[in-house]
Design an enzyme around this catalytic site. Structure first.
Site, short mmCIF file in Angstrom:
data_model
loop_
_atom_site.label_atom_id
_atom_site.label_comp_id
_atom_site.label_asym_id
_atom_site.label_seq_id
_atom_site.Cartn_x
_atom_site.Cartn_y
_atom_site.Cartn_z
N LYS A 48 -6.10 2.54 4.22
CA LYS A 48 -5.06 1.97 5.07
C LYS A 48 -3.96 1.31 4.24
CE LYS A 48 -8.39 1.11 8.78
NZ LYS A 48 -8.10 2.33 9.48
N CYS A 49 -3.57 1.98 3.18
CA CYS A 49 -2.60 1.44 2.22
C CYS A 49 -1.34 2.29 2.24
CB CYS A 49 -3.23 1.47 0.82
SG CYS A 49 -2.15 0.95 -0.53
#
Length: 170
Positions: A48-49
């Site tokens: 989730k970057c």
């Protein structure tokens, strides 16, 4: 010209990277000595970057050079809690979204009091014989040479297909 920064001379590593124990994403032991005579690119990854799209380039790099390179994704939840998933969720995410076929390890700490021995080796000159570093964010990369020597590290902004990395693989 005078510089306040001095690079420490390279020394012999105090231990071999090939002796470090780490498990795969599914819990099976990984024997890093299986990758002797290959380059190894270690990358702390997160689903989730903003840099997560680098999975695609990591897979391309692996596909182009798998005869002489092993890419090792190392899930870590220490930066913005951007890897909260279970091993199964991480595995599914990587395969479905990016077709990842390179090696993925268990989720570990890459810094701090519980830093995994792999990242102790990668970040401490006393262990790797080359340089000290700090893992700044997700998708920082460490390139290890065919003889187990640390070649260099690259911050998250360095694309996996960047010539800074690929020129070492020629």
């Amino acid at each position: 010209m005078f510089s306040i920064f001095s690079s420490s001379p390279k020394t012999s590593p105090s231990e071999s990277i090939y002796s470090i124990k780490i498990n795969s994403l599914t819990g099976e032991p990984i024997d890093l000595s299986d990758y002797k005579n290959k380059y190894i690119l270690f990358v702390n990854v997160a689903s989730k970057c903003g840099f997560t799209k680098q999975y695609e380039e990591l897979q391309k790099l692996y596909d182009l050079h798998k005869d002489k390179l092993m890419v090792v994704g190392v899930p870590c939840n220490q930066f913005g809690a951007q890897e909260p998933g279970t091993f199964k969720e991480i595995e599914t995410f990587c395969k479905q979204n990016y077709g990842v076929t390179f090696l993925m390890t268990e989720k570990i700490d890459v810094k701090g009091a519980n830093q995994h021995p792999l990242y102790q080796w990668l970040t401490k000159q006393s262990k790797n014989g080359n340089t000290n570093s700090t893992v700044k964010w997700n998708f920082q990369k460490y390139l290890v040479g065919k003889n187990g020597e640390l070649i260099d590290y690259y911050y998250s902004i360095t694309n996996p297909l960047n010539s800074k990395i690929t020129n070492n693989l020629k």
